[in-house]
Scaffold this active site. Structure first.
Site, PDB file in Angstrom:
ATOM      1  N   ASP A   1       5.677   1.879   7.195  1.00 63.56           N
ATOM      2  CA  ASP A   1       4.421   1.199   6.866  1.00 63.56           C
ATOM      3  C   ASP A   1       3.685   2.092   5.866  1.00 63.56           C
ATOM      4  O   ASP A   1       3.090   3.080   6.256  1.00 63.56           O
ATOM      5  CB  ASP A   1       3.611   0.994   8.138  1.00 63.56           C
ATOM      6  CG  ASP A   1       2.226   0.411   7.876  1.00 63.56           C
ATOM      7  OD1 ASP A   1       1.973  -0.042   6.753  1.00 63.56           O
ATOM      8  OD2 ASP A   1       1.401   0.411   8.811  1.00 63.56           O
TER       9      ASP A   1
ATOM     10  N   GLU B   1      -5.302   1.382   2.250  1.00 63.01           N
ATOM     11  CA  GLU B   1      -5.193   0.162   3.065  1.00 63.01           C
ATOM     12  C   GLU B   1      -5.507   0.457   4.520  1.00 63.01           C
ATOM     13  O   GLU B   1      -6.166  -0.321   5.199  1.00 63.01           O
ATOM     14  CB  GLU B   1      -3.783  -0.425   2.942  1.00 63.01           C
ATOM     15  CG  GLU B   1      -3.614  -1.806   3.581  1.00 63.01           C
ATOM     16  CD  GLU B   1      -3.158  -1.780   5.047  1.00 63.01           C
ATOM     17  OE1 GLU B   1      -3.107  -2.860   5.656  1.00 63.01           O
ATOM     18  OE2 GLU B   1      -2.879  -0.694   5.602  1.00 63.01           O
TER      19      GLU B   1
ATOM     20  N   HIS C   1       0.809  -1.223   0.000  1.00 60.50           N
ATOM     21  CA  HIS C   1       0.000   0.000   0.000  1.00 60.50           C
ATOM     22  C   HIS C   1       0.840   1.269   0.000  1.00 60.50           C
ATOM     23  O   HIS C   1       1.894   1.357   0.627  1.00 60.50           O
ATOM     24  CB  HIS C   1      -1.050  -0.007   1.108  1.00 60.50           C
ATOM     25  CG  HIS C   1      -0.552  -0.025   2.517  1.00 60.50           C
ATOM     26  ND1 HIS C   1      -0.385   1.115   3.247  1.00 60.50           N
ATOM     27  CD2 HIS C   1      -0.230  -1.042   3.348  1.00 60.50           C
ATOM     28  CE1 HIS C   1       0.020   0.805   4.474  1.00 60.50           C
ATOM     29  NE2 HIS C   1       0.133  -0.505   4.558  1.00 60.50           N
TER      30      HIS C   1
HETATM   31 CO    CO Z   1      -0.476   0.201   8.690  1.00 60.84          CO
HETATM   32 ZN    ZN Z   2       0.727  -1.496   6.323  1.00 60.99          ZN
END
Ligand code: CO
Ligand code: ZN
Length: 332
Positions: A164, A194, A63
């Site tokens: 992330d 996401e 993502h």
């Molecule tokens: Co995350």
């Molecule tokens: Zn993630």
């Protein structure tokens, strides 16, 4: 590769507003792709290769979006009230800094100076340094991300916001560059939204119709003070996901992944993550379903403004993807 990671994490792209990061990833992928397009919601779909020798149509999803905050109200004195986009906790907000998409920066603080417990979001505010609402340079609905630079500790460990899942974007871009030929039809999909419910992976998988699907994301670790009983350690290799809150990885996929790592002498760890989901959770139940797995990069302090990864895990994740995706993909 560190240069690429730095560029990716320092480009802001909260859920729903992935334009800038998509533009950057498009530029990085273009020279290596056979076909590249984005869809209605903004997922970036990059094809490499076509099916031969019993190869498969494979979707690899990472993502593009990152967590952030969104303005709910501004008071008379110009203090900004907000709520979260994605899994932000107040614990990691207070004293932190944010940057709005228009470039305005501010600090987060709390009304509850003597609180014994972590406050709710309604006690937090953002101060952008103005004294009245008329001077406030943002409005209701404006979105900000955490504002922390990329830091290379020099010992293999990297710290930044948005690892992330930009670290997976970096891994996918590097794998795309290194896969010179493949027996599979590979779709590297850089997904949107996401963090607010695996949105882009679901809609793009419907279009791609993968026969096998792999997510690439971060996972938590069990090697820091107070972490839960989790097997995964920083620096001990990328993981083969067995389960998270969104998916039970298909046993055939788990076996294929573990075997491939062993045959190629690549370190790997088996991962069961008890908090959090991934794009795998949307792909495996798209249309009539696709056997799905996930490669994770072990990450400390996920969803804080200062996430930490080990570059060796990142490099091994690239090698792992290349080993998985070059020969005909087995399960399906
Ligand atoms: Co995350
Ligand atoms: Zn993630």
């Amino acid at each position: 590769m560190k240069e690429l990671i730095k560029k990716l994490v320092e480009t802001d792209g909260p859920s729903g507003y992935e334009d800038r990061i998509r533009e950057l990833i498009t530029k990085e992928c273009e020279p290596y792709a056979d076909e590249i397009r984005s869809d209605a919601l903004g997922n970036l779909i990059v094809r490499k290769g076509s099916k031969k020798n019993n190869g498969k149509r494979v979707m690899i999803a990472g993502h593009m979006d990152e967590i952030g905050v969104i303005v709910t109200k501004i008071d008379e004195k110009g203090f900004i009230r907000f709520t979260r986009i994605g899994g932000v906790r107040t614990l990691t907000c207070i004293g932190g800094r944010v940057r709005f998409l228009n470039g305005v920066e501010g600090v987060i603080y709390t009304e509850d100076r003597l609180a014994k417990e972590f406050p709710e979001f309604d006690k937090l505010y953002i101060d952008v340094g103005v004294d009245k609402i008329e001077d406030c340079p943002v409005k209701v609905g404006d979105i900000a991300v955490f504002n922390r630079p990329f830091t290379d500790l020099g010992n293999g460990r990297l710290i930044s916001k948005a690892l992330d899942d930009r670290i997976a974007c970096a891994v996918m871009i590097e794998a795309l560059k290194k896969i010179k030929q493949t027996d599979n039809e590979l779709y590297f999909v850089f997904t949107v939204m996401e963090e607010i419910g695996l949105v882009g992976a679901g809609t793009s998988a419907f279009g791609v119709e993968p026969e096998v699907a792999l997510a690439v994301d971060v996972c938590g670790v069990g090697d820091v003070p107070g972490s839960g009983p989790m097997n995964v350690k920083l620096g001990k290799g990328p993981t083969v996901k067995v389960k998270d809150e969104s998916v039970i990885a298909h046993p055939k996929v788990v076996k294929w992944m573990a075997q491939t790592a062993e045959e190629n002498n690549l370190p790997y760890q088996l991962e069961v993550m008890s908090g959090g989901g991934t794009d795998a959770g949307a792909m495996y139940k798209s249309r009539t379903g696709a056997p799905t797995g996930c490669v994770s990069i072990p990450t400390r302090y996920v969803h804080s403004p200062s996430e930490m990864v080990d570059i060796h895990d990142v490099e091994n994740a690239v090698k792992f993807l290349v080993a998985l995706l070059t020969p005909p993909v087995k399960p399906g």
